[in-house]
Motif scaffolding. Structure first.
Motif, PDB file in Angstrom:
ATOM      1  N   GLY A 188       0.742  -1.390   0.050  1.00 10.81           N
ATOM      2  CA  GLY A 188      -0.088   0.056   0.036  1.00 10.81           C
ATOM      3  C   GLY A 188       0.810   1.285   0.149  1.00 10.81           C
ATOM      4  N   ALA A 189       1.937   1.322   0.918  1.00 11.71           N
ATOM      5  CA  ALA A 189       2.943   2.490   0.951  1.00 11.71           C
ATOM      6  C   ALA A 189       3.371   2.547  -0.541  1.00 11.71           C
ATOM      7  CB  ALA A 189       4.010   2.157   1.916  1.00 11.71           C
ATOM      8  N   LYS A 190       3.850   1.500  -0.928  1.00 10.63           N
ATOM      9  CA  LYS A 190       4.463   1.734  -2.427  1.00 10.63           C
ATOM     10  C   LYS A 190       3.569   2.524  -3.522  1.00 10.63           C
ATOM     11  CE  LYS A 190       6.530  -1.176  -6.075  1.00 10.63           C
ATOM     12  NZ  LYS A 190       7.552  -0.742  -6.792  1.00 10.63           N
ATOM     13  N   TYR A 191       2.403   1.913  -3.603  1.00 10.44           N
ATOM     14  CA  TYR A 191       1.269   2.530  -4.423  1.00 10.44           C
ATOM     15  C   TYR A 191       1.062   3.771  -4.052  1.00 10.44           C
ATOM     16  CZ  TYR A 191       0.501  -2.096  -6.732  1.00 10.44           C
ATOM     17  OH  TYR A 191       0.546  -3.007  -7.744  1.00 10.44           O
ATOM     18  N   TYR A 192       0.705   4.229  -2.542  1.00 10.39           N
ATOM     19  CA  TYR A 192       0.613   5.380  -2.460  1.00 10.39           C
ATOM     20  C   TYR A 192       1.585   6.342  -2.795  1.00 10.39           C
ATOM     21  CZ  TYR A 192      -0.980   9.202   0.446  1.00 10.39           C
ATOM     22  OH  TYR A 192      -1.558  10.695   0.788  1.00 10.39           O
ATOM     23  N   TYR A 193       2.848   6.010  -2.210  1.00 11.94           N
ATOM     24  CA  TYR A 193       4.003   7.082  -2.551  1.00 11.94           C
ATOM     25  C   TYR A 193       4.828   6.774  -3.950  1.00 11.94           C
ATOM     26  CZ  TYR A 193       3.422   8.020   2.455  1.00 11.94           C
ATOM     27  OH  TYR A 193       3.098   8.519   3.344  1.00 11.94           O
ATOM     28  N   GLY A 194       4.334   5.883  -4.598  1.00 13.24           N
ATOM     29  CA  GLY A 194       5.072   5.585  -5.876  1.00 13.24           C
ATOM     30  C   GLY A 194       6.455   5.183  -5.909  1.00 13.24           C
ATOM     31  N   ASP A 195       6.815   4.978  -7.130  1.00 12.99           N
ATOM     32  CA  ASP A 195       8.188   4.476  -7.235  1.00 12.99           C
ATOM     33  C   ASP A 195       9.114   5.731  -6.870  1.00 12.99           C
ATOM     34  OD1 ASP A 195       7.467   2.150  -7.919  1.00 12.99           O
ATOM     35  OD2 ASP A 195       7.708   2.459 -10.081  1.00 12.99           O
ATOM     36  N   ALA A 196      10.657   5.280  -6.398  1.00 16.97           N
ATOM     37  CA  ALA A 196      11.614   6.228  -6.007  1.00 16.97           C
ATOM     38  C   ALA A 196      12.111   6.909  -7.465  1.00 16.97           C
ATOM     39  CB  ALA A 196      12.468   5.759  -5.011  1.00 16.97           C
ATOM     40  N   ASN A 197      12.363   7.940  -7.536  1.00 13.34           N
ATOM     41  CA  ASN A 197      12.852   8.492  -8.924  1.00 13.34           C
ATOM     42  C   ASN A 197      13.971   9.409  -8.494  1.00 13.34           C
ATOM     43  OD1 ASN A 197      10.875   7.752 -10.420  1.00 13.34           O
ATOM     44  ND2 ASN A 197       9.473   9.255 -10.039  1.00 13.34           N
ATOM     45  N   ASP A 198      14.793   8.759  -7.425  1.00 12.12           N
ATOM     46  CA  ASP A 198      15.958   9.656  -6.808  1.00 12.12           C
ATOM     47  C   ASP A 198      17.224   8.843  -7.129  1.00 12.12           C
ATOM     48  OD1 ASP A 198      15.641   7.754  -5.193  1.00 12.12           O
ATOM     49  OD2 ASP A 198      16.004   8.839  -3.485  1.00 12.12           O
ATOM     50  N   SER A 199      17.367   8.101  -8.361  1.00  8.89           N
ATOM     51  CA  SER A 199      18.460   7.421  -8.630  1.00  8.89           C
ATOM     52  C   SER A 199      19.459   8.356  -9.112  1.00  8.89           C
ATOM     53  CB  SER A 199      18.275   6.172  -9.538  1.00  8.89           C
ATOM     54  OG  SER A 199      17.869   6.799 -10.760  1.00  8.89           O
ATOM     55  N   ILE A 200      20.809   8.070  -9.056  1.00  6.33           N
ATOM     56  CA  ILE A 200      22.107   8.790  -9.509  1.00  6.33           C
ATOM     57  C   ILE A 200      22.498   8.117 -10.799  1.00  6.33           C
ATOM     58  CG2 ILE A 200      24.092  10.112  -8.992  1.00  6.33           C
ATOM     59  CD1 ILE A 200      23.334   9.822  -6.231  1.00  6.33           C
ATOM     60  N   PRO A 201      22.370   8.810 -11.963  1.00  5.55           N
ATOM     61  CA  PRO A 201      22.840   8.015 -12.991  1.00  5.55           C
ATOM     62  C   PRO A 201      24.398   8.239 -13.112  1.00  5.55           C
ATOM     63  CG  PRO A 201      22.152  10.118 -13.770  1.00  5.55           C
ATOM     64  CD  PRO A 201      21.714  10.099 -12.251  1.00  5.55           C
ATOM     65  N   VAL A 202      24.954   7.085 -13.260  1.00  8.41           N
ATOM     66  CA  VAL A 202      26.519   6.867 -13.513  1.00  8.41           C
ATOM     67  C   VAL A 202      26.817   6.659 -14.943  1.00  8.41           C
ATOM     68  CG1 VAL A 202      28.346   5.588 -12.716  1.00  8.41           C
ATOM     69  CG2 VAL A 202      26.680   5.992 -11.043  1.00  8.41           C
ATOM     70  N   GLU A 203      27.573   7.553 -15.682  1.00  6.74           N
ATOM     71  CA  GLU A 203      28.165   7.215 -16.705  1.00  6.74           C
ATOM     72  C   GLU A 203      29.589   6.833 -17.198  1.00  6.74           C
ATOM     73  OE1 GLU A 203      26.754  10.586 -19.256  1.00  6.74           O
ATOM     74  OE2 GLU A 203      24.796  10.518 -18.261  1.00  6.74           O
ATOM     75  N   ASP A 204      30.258   6.512 -15.779  1.00  2.00           N
ATOM     76  CA  ASP A 204      31.622   6.326 -15.830  1.00  2.00           C
ATOM     77  C   ASP A 204      31.848   4.651 -16.208  1.00  2.00           C
ATOM     78  OD1 ASP A 204      32.250   8.834 -15.111  1.00  2.00           O
ATOM     79  OD2 ASP A 204      32.747   8.311 -13.242  1.00  2.00           O
ATOM     80  N   THR A 205      32.808   4.385 -17.185  1.00  4.02           N
ATOM     81  CA  THR A 205      33.060   3.263 -17.460  1.00  4.02           C
ATOM     82  C   THR A 205      34.369   2.531 -16.753  1.00  4.02           C
ATOM     83  OG1 THR A 205      33.895   3.640 -19.490  1.00  4.02           O
ATOM     84  CG2 THR A 205      31.512   3.115 -19.554  1.00  4.02           C
ATOM     85  N   ILE A 206      34.529   1.407 -16.367  1.00  2.00           N
ATOM     86  CA  ILE A 206      35.701   0.986 -15.849  1.00  2.00           C
ATOM     87  C   ILE A 206      36.559   0.176 -17.186  1.00  2.00           C
ATOM     88  CG2 ILE A 206      36.725  -0.635 -14.471  1.00  2.00           C
ATOM     89  CD1 ILE A 206      34.258  -0.648 -12.764  1.00  2.00           C
ATOM     90  N   GLY A 207      37.486   0.889 -17.334  1.00  2.00           N
ATOM     91  CA  GLY A 207      38.509   0.631 -18.643  1.00  2.00           C
ATOM     92  C   GLY A 207      39.433  -0.585 -18.305  1.00  2.00           C
ATOM     93  N   LYS A 208      39.820  -0.408 -17.125  1.00  2.00           N
ATOM     94  CA  LYS A 208      41.000  -1.235 -16.706  1.00  2.00           C
ATOM     95  C   LYS A 208      40.890  -1.576 -15.151  1.00  2.00           C
ATOM     96  CE  LYS A 208      45.891  -2.722 -17.109  1.00  2.00           C
ATOM     97  NZ  LYS A 208      46.963  -2.431 -17.707  1.00  2.00           N
ATOM     98  N   VAL A 209      40.926  -2.640 -14.690  1.00  2.00           N
ATOM     99  CA  VAL A 209      40.512  -2.970 -13.255  1.00  2.00           C
ATOM    100  C   VAL A 209      42.210  -3.267 -12.548  1.00  2.00           C
ATOM    101  CG1 VAL A 209      39.827  -4.482 -11.437  1.00  2.00           C
ATOM    102  CG2 VAL A 209      38.304  -3.979 -13.446  1.00  2.00           C
ATOM    103  N   PRO A 210      42.457  -2.378 -11.805  1.00  2.00           N
ATOM    104  CA  PRO A 210      43.802  -2.438 -11.302  1.00  2.00           C
ATOM    105  C   PRO A 210      43.913  -3.966 -10.445  1.00  2.00           C
ATOM    106  CG  PRO A 210      42.675  -0.942  -9.968  1.00  2.00           C
ATOM    107  CD  PRO A 210      41.723  -1.255 -11.192  1.00  2.00           C
ATOM    108  N   VAL A 211      45.122  -4.499 -10.940  1.00  2.00           N
ATOM    109  CA  VAL A 211      45.648  -5.877 -10.008  1.00  2.00           C
ATOM    110  C   VAL A 211      46.694  -5.782  -9.340  1.00  2.00           C
ATOM    111  CG1 VAL A 211      45.800  -8.094 -10.344  1.00  2.00           C
ATOM    112  CG2 VAL A 211      44.249  -6.945 -11.912  1.00  2.00           C
ATOM    113  N   LYS A 212      46.604  -5.897  -8.132  1.00  2.00           N
ATOM    114  CA  LYS A 212      48.159  -6.024  -7.210  1.00  2.00           C
ATOM    115  C   LYS A 212      49.077  -6.903  -7.767  1.00  2.00           C
ATOM    116  CE  LYS A 212      46.642  -4.023  -3.047  1.00  2.00           C
ATOM    117  NZ  LYS A 212      46.480  -4.290  -1.500  1.00  2.00           N
TER     118      LYS A 212
END
Length: 65
Positions: free
Chosen positions: A41-65
């Motif tokens: 009921g709370a989900k239908y009353y308040y709706g979906d959360a629209n506060d997501s933060i878009p992330v556009e960075d891509t990981i090119g190379k993962v550093p390995v020790k």
């Protein structure tokens, strides 16, 4: 050495629940359903959360020790 854990066949109310145990089981089930209904009921009353933060960075190379 004998295990001290109960088996299903040794539990006296394995096949049927009677009395207060049955009432407690049903109470827990009903309370769980009511809590779920409140959240739905709370989900239908308040709706979906629209506060997501878009992330556009891509990981090119993962550093390995």
């Amino acid at each position: 050495m004998k295990d001290n854990e109960p088996t299903l066949s040794s539990i006296e109310d394995y096949d049927t629940l009677k009395g207060e145990k049955k009432r407690i089981v049903w109470t827990v089930i009903v309370i769980g359903l009511l809590i779920g209904a409140v959240f739905v009921g709370a989900k239908y009353y308040y709706g979906d959360a629209n506060d997501s933060i878009p992330v556009e960075d891509t990981i090119g190379k993962v550093p390995v020790k």
